[in-house]
Scaffold this active site. Structure first.
Site, PDB file in Angstrom:
ATOM      1  CB  SER A  45       2.724  -9.894  20.975  1.00  0.00           C
ATOM      2  OG  SER A  45       2.598 -10.818  22.014  1.00  0.00           O
ATOM      3  CG  HIS A  56       2.026  -8.267  16.499  1.00  0.00           C
ATOM      4  ND1 HIS A  56       2.743  -7.308  17.161  1.00  0.00           N
ATOM      5  CD2 HIS A  56       1.124  -8.747  17.399  1.00  0.00           C
ATOM      6  CE1 HIS A  56       2.305  -7.216  18.408  1.00  0.00           C
ATOM      7  NE2 HIS A  56       1.321  -8.072  18.574  1.00  0.00           N
ATOM      8  CD  GLU A 111       5.202  -4.665  15.638  1.00  0.00           C
ATOM      9  OE1 GLU A 111       6.267  -4.080  15.871  1.00  0.00           O
ATOM     10  OE2 GLU A 111       4.705  -5.497  16.429  1.00  0.00           O
ATOM     11  CG  ASN A 153       4.194  -5.971  22.194  1.00  0.00           C
ATOM     12  OD1 ASN A 153       3.456  -5.067  22.596  1.00  0.00           O
ATOM     13  ND2 ASN A 153       3.723  -7.054  21.605  1.00  0.00           N
TER      14      ASN A 153
HETATM   15  N1  CAA Z   1     -13.531  -4.163  19.940  1.00  0.00           N
HETATM   16  C1  CAA Z   1     -14.084  -3.450  18.936  1.00  0.00           C
HETATM   17  N2  CAA Z   1     -14.260  -2.135  18.973  1.00  0.00           N
HETATM   18  C2  CAA Z   1     -13.908  -1.498  20.097  1.00  0.00           C
HETATM   19  C3  CAA Z   1     -13.332  -2.153  21.196  1.00  0.00           C
HETATM   20  C4  CAA Z   1     -13.151  -3.554  21.090  1.00  0.00           C
HETATM   21  N3  CAA Z   1     -12.595  -4.265  22.075  1.00  0.00           N
HETATM   22  N4  CAA Z   1     -13.073  -1.249  22.154  1.00  0.00           N
HETATM   23  C5  CAA Z   1     -13.465  -0.058  21.677  1.00  0.00           C
HETATM   24  N5  CAA Z   1     -13.952  -0.199  20.432  1.00  0.00           N
HETATM   25  C6  CAA Z   1     -14.441   0.850  19.570  1.00  0.00           C
HETATM   26  C7  CAA Z   1     -15.716   1.440  20.092  1.00  0.00           C
HETATM   27  O1  CAA Z   1     -16.838   0.734  19.626  1.00  0.00           O
HETATM   28  C8  CAA Z   1     -15.662   2.844  19.518  1.00  0.00           C
HETATM   29  O2  CAA Z   1     -16.062   2.780  18.164  1.00  0.00           O
HETATM   30  P1  CAA Z   1     -16.826   3.973  17.478  1.00  0.00           P
HETATM   31  O3  CAA Z   1     -15.873   5.122  17.452  1.00  0.00           O
HETATM   32  O4  CAA Z   1     -17.091   3.390  16.150  1.00  0.00           O
HETATM   33  O5  CAA Z   1     -18.012   4.232  18.307  1.00  0.00           O
HETATM   34  C9  CAA Z   1     -14.179   3.186  19.513  1.00  0.00           C
HETATM   35  O6  CAA Z   1     -13.499   1.934  19.598  1.00  0.00           O
HETATM   36  C10 CAA Z   1     -13.788   4.051  20.671  1.00  0.00           C
HETATM   37  O7  CAA Z   1     -14.211   3.358  21.835  1.00  0.00           O
HETATM   38  P2  CAA Z   1     -14.756   4.067  23.133  1.00  0.00           P
HETATM   39  O8  CAA Z   1     -15.366   5.397  22.778  1.00  0.00           O
HETATM   40  O9  CAA Z   1     -15.578   3.096  23.890  1.00  0.00           O
HETATM   41  O10 CAA Z   1     -13.511   4.220  24.039  1.00  0.00           O
HETATM   42  P3  CAA Z   1     -12.210   5.060  23.859  1.00  0.00           P
HETATM   43  O11 CAA Z   1     -12.375   6.266  23.057  1.00  0.00           O
HETATM   44  O12 CAA Z   1     -11.727   5.132  25.239  1.00  0.00           O
HETATM   45  O13 CAA Z   1     -11.246   4.087  23.010  1.00  0.00           O
HETATM   46  C11 CAA Z   1      -9.668   2.393  22.816  1.00  0.00           C
HETATM   47  C12 CAA Z   1     -11.013   2.769  23.373  1.00  0.00           C
HETATM   48  C13 CAA Z   1      -9.685   2.455  21.294  1.00  0.00           C
HETATM   49  C14 CAA Z   1      -9.394   0.960  23.255  1.00  0.00           C
HETATM   50  C15 CAA Z   1      -8.583   3.410  23.371  1.00  0.00           C
HETATM   51  O14 CAA Z   1      -8.670   3.477  24.762  1.00  0.00           O
HETATM   52  C16 CAA Z   1      -7.185   3.071  22.971  1.00  0.00           C
HETATM   53  O15 CAA Z   1      -6.744   3.345  21.876  1.00  0.00           O
HETATM   54  N6  CAA Z   1      -6.433   2.447  23.916  1.00  0.00           N
HETATM   55  C17 CAA Z   1      -5.072   2.035  23.694  1.00  0.00           C
HETATM   56  C18 CAA Z   1      -5.075   0.723  22.956  1.00  0.00           C
HETATM   57  C19 CAA Z   1      -3.691   0.245  22.668  1.00  0.00           C
HETATM   58  O16 CAA Z   1      -2.684   0.844  23.007  1.00  0.00           O
HETATM   59  N7  CAA Z   1      -3.625  -0.911  22.013  1.00  0.00           N
HETATM   60  C20 CAA Z   1      -2.390  -1.547  21.704  1.00  0.00           C
HETATM   61  C21 CAA Z   1      -2.122  -2.533  22.762  1.00  0.00           C
HETATM   62  S1  CAA Z   1      -0.590  -3.326  22.471  1.00  0.00           S
HETATM   63  C22 CAA Z   1      -0.968  -4.560  21.463  1.00  0.00           C
HETATM   64  O17 CAA Z   1      -2.058  -4.841  21.126  1.00  0.00           O
HETATM   65  C23 CAA Z   1       0.210  -5.330  21.042  1.00  0.00           C
HETATM   66  C24 CAA Z   1       0.399  -6.569  21.799  1.00  0.00           C
HETATM   67  O18 CAA Z   1       0.877  -7.526  21.191  1.00  0.00           O
HETATM   68  C25 CAA Z   1       0.247  -6.690  23.260  1.00  0.00           C
END
Ligand code: CAA
Length: 291
Positions: free
Chosen positions: A119, A140, A152, A190
């Protein structure tokens, strides 16, 4: 370059998500980790995720079974060498990634494309420790991999066009969208996201707001799906700190100084969700702020 077989090194939250999306998209996947129990746990978790998709009628039981059949546990790292594509998705520490590339080197097929899910670490520098900088690049994924649309793509200085196009085609077959980033510390997502998270930790550290008020402010005030501290716990506080250190070292600007409170949480082993404690305590029914 026809890619059908994919090796994933590292069966943590990113590696298991990557293995899942590749198996669902029809690739033969070989999942490796230094800890065989972690591979088994990842495969069990993928099975549960896909079962939920079946229950929600997004996938048939046959499709799930076919995806699971394409997913193989491979505790032997050299066995990944001859595959078409290898994705390194181990801990965000350069020496660990280099050791993996060293371990693969004598076993790589001539055509094997080597990628890293880093990342933040320099693709060019990682490529230089392999025997194939022209067939090496950054791939990524975002967490959670099955949900997030973006991937990415980062070329190293030597990455050739055929490699880039082959990897781009893979991203399309996964049904995801790519954004191309140049090889500078932490790339695009990031570079922007982590200073925001680090600033949220400073906001907590300086007493401007509590964990709850900071997350509520950003969720309801800027429509982010998660507050920055909740998101930090989700990414892993060790990973957040590692990325801030890459930005701080690589860009030599004090604005990237990791917040001492973030350092303290990591030193305590409070790494977020994966260790059940970070800015929130996840050991009970509902997460409770730790400050
Ligand atoms: N694995 C698989 N599926 C998942 C999951 C996981 N860990 N977490 C949630 N889901 C799925 C759920 O099953 C659900 O699917 P359906 O719509 O098919 O039912 C869907 O995602 C929505 O989940 P929830 O209803 O439980 O929860 P939510 O609406 O609060 O969404 C979330 C959860 C998608 C994680 C949302 O909170 C979100 O988008 N958060 C921000 C995530 C983000 O910013 N990610 C980037 C991080 S930075 C990065 O990754 C880069 C790095 O290098 C650090």
């Amino acid at each position: 370059m026809e890619i059908t077989s994919v090796g994933v090194v590292g069966a943590g939250q990113m590696g298991s998500g990557i293995a899942q999306v590749f198996a669902v998209a029809g690739y033969d996947v070989f999942l490796n980790d230094i800890d065989p129990a972690q591979i088994e746990a990842a495969i069990a978790g993928i099975g549960e995720n896909l079962e939920r998709q079946v229950e929600k009628d997004r996938m048939t039981a046959e499709e799930k079974a076919a995806a699971m059949a394409r997913l193989n546990a491979e505790p032997d790292l050299p066995a990944l060498g001859p595959l078409d594509l290898v994705i390194e998705s181990a801990t965000e520490r350069e020496e660990i990634k280099r050791a993996i590339f060293d371990g693969l080197k004598p076993h790589l097929g001539t055509q094997t494309l080597l990628t890293t899910n880093t990342s933040s670490i320099s693709i060019t520098r990682l490529a230089s420790s392999t025997d194939r900088p022209e067939r090496f690049m950054g791939l990524h994924f975002m967490n959670p991999v099955p949900v997030m649309q973006l991937v990415e793509l980062i070329r190293g200085i030597a990455t050739d066009e055929a490699t880039f196009q082959a990897v781009r085609a893979v991203v399309e077959r996964l049904g995801k969208t790519h954004a191309t980033a140049e090889d500078f510390p932490a790339f695009i997502v990031n570079r922007i996201l982590l200073p925001m998270i680090n600033e949220a930790v400073y906001t907590l550290y300086e007493g401007v707001g509590s964990v709850e008020s900071i997350d509520t402010a950003m969720k309801l005030g800027t429509r982010h799906p998660m507050g920055p501290l909740e998101l930090a716990d989700f990414i892993g506080l060790d990973t957040c700190l590692a990325i801030m250190n890459v930005l701080h070292d690589g860009l030599a600007d004090t604005k990237y100084r990791p917040c001492p409170l973030l350092v303290k949480y990591v030193e305590a082993g409070w790494l977020g969700r994966k260790s059940s404690r970070g800015f929130y305590d996840y050991r009970g029914e509902v997460p409770v702020p730790t400050r």
